[in-house]
Enzyme design. Structure first.
Site, PDB file in Angstrom:
ATOM      1  N   HIS A 148       0.854  -1.193   0.000  1.00  0.00           N
ATOM      2  CA  HIS A 148       0.000   0.000   0.000  1.00  0.00           C
ATOM      3  C   HIS A 148       0.887   1.239   0.000  1.00  0.00           C
ATOM      4  O   HIS A 148       1.844   1.334   0.773  1.00  0.00           O
ATOM      5  CB  HIS A 148      -0.882  -0.034   1.257  1.00  0.00           C
ATOM      6  N   ASN A 196      -2.526   8.660   4.654  1.00  0.00           N
ATOM      7  CA  ASN A 196      -2.856   7.295   4.247  1.00  0.00           C
ATOM      8  C   ASN A 196      -4.296   7.298   3.757  1.00  0.00           C
ATOM      9  O   ASN A 196      -5.215   7.594   4.522  1.00  0.00           O
ATOM     10  CB  ASN A 196      -2.687   6.335   5.431  1.00  0.00           C
ATOM     11  N   CYS A 248      -4.264   3.607  -4.221  1.00  0.00           N
ATOM     12  CA  CYS A 248      -3.409   4.173  -3.171  1.00  0.00           C
ATOM     13  C   CYS A 248      -2.271   5.007  -3.754  1.00  0.00           C
ATOM     14  O   CYS A 248      -1.884   6.035  -3.184  1.00  0.00           O
ATOM     15  CB  CYS A 248      -2.868   3.078  -2.264  1.00  0.00           C
TER      16      CYS A 248
END
EC number: 3.4.22.-
Length: 273
Positions: A168, A187, A232
């Site tokens: 990620h 994030n 992501c």
């Protein structure tokens, strides 16, 4: 206003420091390749990047001594999954940040890092942020090692270790503009920073407190923006780009940014071919 309208990028395939969006090519290359550009449809192309990467054009350029690779590297956006949801590689990410460092002359583009950066010699863990600010830290811009004062810093990290395939992407942005400086972790999945990042942020804070009176660390993680399995990378780059364009981090903690916005943002990130 759409979130994409808050930033200065566009779907043009030209690198963003190119002001004439009618053509990404230098005038010399335009002139030399006029016949190919005028009949690009016969080559099966709908863009300049497609034309100059076509085998017939590359062969012609080689005969003429034309450096088309330099045109691609300096006058076009990076290659990458523009019109699909392919996962971003570290090359897609670093090549994009390198191009942004041409447009934003006070931006320090740091190469990607995996999460075991404390034990592996990644540039990310070796940077002295006070030296970044003073112009004493080396960075690569347009293929050259340069030192220049920078008041912003960006890096994209992967939450996997170097021995893994990657999990990620997350973003680090350091803002040394204004009165209160900030070290930010973003994030898109809304997860808190892991231990290595927390320690890195605190160490950088201590570096900066030696040269500035107010520095804070921020975890921009209170909203789960991402719902897909693929975005992501675009989210991480978008955070850095939005912050470079003076979109406040508070926008990311107050408003969810959808995956659909990231699908569109891909056309801002990468060239057509």
């Amino acid at each position: 206003m759409s979130i994409l309208e808050k930033i200065t990028s566009s779907p043009s395939e030209c690198a963003e420091h190119i002001t004439n969006k009618d053509s990404c090519l230098s005038k010399k290359i335009q002139k030399e390749l006029t016949s190919f550009l005028q009949k690009k449809e016969t080559l099966g192309c709908d863009s300049e990047s497609c034309v100059i990467t076509h085998p017939a054009v590359k062969a012609y350029a080689q005969q003429k001594g034309l450096d088309l690779s330099k045109e691609l590297e300096t006058r076009f956006k990076a290659p990458g999954p523009r019109n699909n949801t392919g996962l971003l590689t570290n090359f897609n990410i670093d090549e994009t940040l390198q191009r942004w460092a041409i447009k934003y002359t006070k931006f320090f583009n740091c190469p990607f890092s995996m999460m075991d950066f404390e034990s592996i010699h990644y540039k990310f863990n070796q940077v002295d942020m006070a030296k970044v600010y003073k112009g004493e830290e080396l960075q690569y811009v347009e293929g050259k090692a340069v030192k220049r004062p920078c008041n912003t810093f960006g890096c994209v990290l992967n939450t996997d270790f170097s021995t893994g395939p990657g999990k990620h992407w997350v973003a680090i942005f350091v803002d040394m503009r204004g009165d209160c400086w900030s070290i930010e972790y973003f994030n898109s999945a809304g997860n808190s920073p892991p231990g290595p990042v927390i320690r890195w942020m605190e160490r950088v804070k201590q570096q900066l407190l030696k040269i500035h009176h107010t520095v804070k660390t921020l975890a921009v993680t209170n909203i789960r923006h991402q719902r897909s399995q693929t975005e992501c990378g675009p989210y991480s780059l978008f955070y850095i780009r939005a912050r470079l364009d003076n979109v406040s981090y508070t926008h990311f903690i107050s408003t969810r940014i959808t995956d659909e916005n990231m699908y569109k943002f891909r056309t801002h990130l990468f060239r057509i071919a």
